[in-house]
Design a protein around this motif. Structure first.
Motif, short mmCIF file in Angstrom:
data_model
loop_
_atom_site.label_atom_id
_atom_site.label_comp_id
_atom_site.label_asym_id
_atom_site.label_seq_id
_atom_site.Cartn_x
_atom_site.Cartn_y
_atom_site.Cartn_z
N LYS A 79 27.61 -35.80 -15.53
CA LYS A 79 26.70 -36.75 -16.17
C LYS A 79 26.08 -37.63 -15.10
CE LYS A 79 29.13 -36.97 -20.54
NZ LYS A 79 29.86 -37.80 -21.48
N ASP A 80 24.77 -37.69 -15.12
CA ASP A 80 24.04 -38.58 -14.23
C ASP A 80 23.70 -39.83 -15.03
OD1 ASP A 80 22.49 -39.84 -12.38
OD2 ASP A 80 20.92 -38.33 -12.31
N ILE A 81 24.31 -40.93 -14.68
CA ILE A 81 24.13 -42.16 -15.45
C ILE A 81 22.66 -42.58 -15.50
CG2 ILE A 81 24.55 -43.73 -13.54
CD1 ILE A 81 26.09 -45.45 -15.65
N GLY A 82 21.88 -42.21 -14.52
CA GLY A 82 20.48 -42.59 -14.48
C GLY A 82 19.66 -42.02 -15.61
N THR A 83 19.92 -40.77 -15.98
CA THR A 83 19.15 -40.18 -17.07
C THR A 83 19.58 -40.75 -18.40
OG1 THR A 83 20.71 -38.33 -17.17
CG2 THR A 83 18.73 -38.03 -15.82
N GLU A 84 20.78 -41.25 -18.49
CA GLU A 84 21.25 -41.85 -19.74
C GLU A 84 20.75 -43.28 -19.92
OE1 GLU A 84 25.47 -41.56 -19.58
OE2 GLU A 84 25.47 -39.40 -19.85
N LEU A 85 20.21 -43.88 -18.87
CA LEU A 85 19.75 -45.27 -18.95
C LEU A 85 18.47 -45.42 -19.76
CD1 LEU A 85 20.30 -46.63 -15.34
CD2 LEU A 85 21.46 -47.33 -17.41
N VAL A 86 17.59 -44.44 -19.68
CA VAL A 86 16.29 -44.55 -20.33
C VAL A 86 16.47 -44.76 -21.83
CG1 VAL A 86 14.10 -43.37 -20.80
CG2 VAL A 86 15.18 -43.16 -18.56
N GLY A 87 15.83 -45.82 -22.34
CA GLY A 87 15.93 -46.15 -23.76
C GLY A 87 17.02 -47.14 -24.09
N ARG A 126 14.35 -53.09 -22.67
CA ARG A 126 14.59 -51.66 -22.86
C ARG A 126 14.22 -50.97 -21.55
NH1 ARG A 126 13.89 -49.37 -27.76
NH2 ARG A 126 12.34 -50.96 -28.27
N VAL A 127 15.03 -50.02 -21.13
CA VAL A 127 14.76 -49.27 -19.90
C VAL A 127 13.72 -48.20 -20.20
CG1 VAL A 127 15.75 -47.80 -18.10
CG2 VAL A 127 17.10 -49.68 -19.06
N LEU A 128 12.62 -48.22 -19.43
CA LEU A 128 11.55 -47.23 -19.59
C LEU A 128 11.72 -46.05 -18.65
CD1 LEU A 128 8.44 -49.58 -19.76
CD2 LEU A 128 9.59 -48.43 -21.66
N GLU A 129 12.12 -46.34 -17.42
CA GLU A 129 12.17 -45.31 -16.39
C GLU A 129 13.17 -45.72 -15.32
OE1 GLU A 129 8.99 -43.66 -13.13
OE2 GLU A 129 8.22 -44.27 -15.08
N THR A 133 17.11 -46.36 -7.31
CA THR A 133 17.97 -47.53 -7.50
C THR A 133 17.28 -48.64 -8.29
OG1 THR A 133 17.21 -48.50 -5.42
CG2 THR A 133 19.22 -47.14 -5.34
N ILE A 134 16.07 -48.38 -8.76
CA ILE A 134 15.30 -49.42 -9.45
C ILE A 134 14.89 -48.88 -10.82
CG2 ILE A 134 13.19 -50.80 -9.41
CD1 ILE A 134 13.37 -50.52 -6.30
N ILE A 135 15.02 -49.73 -11.84
CA ILE A 135 14.60 -49.34 -13.17
C ILE A 135 13.35 -50.12 -13.57
CG2 ILE A 135 16.87 -48.60 -13.96
CD1 ILE A 135 17.20 -51.30 -15.35
#
Length: 144
Positions: A79-87, A126-129, A133-135
């Motif tokens: 699991k890549d935590i970065g892809t789970e952050l979006v939304g 809300r996380v868009l992208e 290391t930056i959202i």
């Protein structure tokens, strides 16, 4: 200074940088530098072949390990935590101004964040992208 010693110093620097970045690309360059050091021990005056051997080894390792690393990443359970952050929803810890970074807490992690509009401290976002290391975030709007 002997050429093999210079190659070992380069390999050591690359190894330290690899430990800081964890990308594996610098590791392959490090191993290429070690191969160049061995060639320099065997043929001290063959500078061209030292460079060719080091580059060839680094290139081969990069090309042949790319599919392998992709396979590990795609393996079940990774699991890549970065892809789970979006939304996901987060809270602004340090205010965000357009063109500058703020800090947002998403789950238990803090991230550097950017936004197109100013967002104040303690506002929900809300996380868009996600970059490396930056959202990028936007204000959280409740859906009625």
């Amino acid at each position: 200074m002997e050429m093999w010693a210079i190659w070992l110093i380069v390999a050591g620097i690359l190894l330290v940088l690899e430990m800081m970045t964890m990308t594996f690309y610098l590791l392959w360059l490090c191993i290429g530098s070690l191969v160049a050091a061995v060639v320099a021990l065997v043929a001290p005056e063959a500078y061209f072949w030292q460079v060719v051997a080091g580059c060839l080894v680094a290139l081969v390792l990069t090309v042949f390990t790319k599919p392998l690393s992709r396979k590990f990443r795609a393996a079940k359970g990774f699991k890549d935590i970065g892809t789970e952050l979006v939304g996901k929803q987060g809270i602004v810890v340090e205010p965000i101004e357009p063109g500058q970074y703020g800090i947002v807490k998403v789950g238990g992690d803090s991230w550097s964040a950017t936004a197109t509009v100013p967002i104040g401290r303690d506002e929900k976002v809300r996380v868009l992208e996600r970059g490396s290391t930056i959202i990028e975030v936007e204000r959280w709007e409740e859906i009625s």
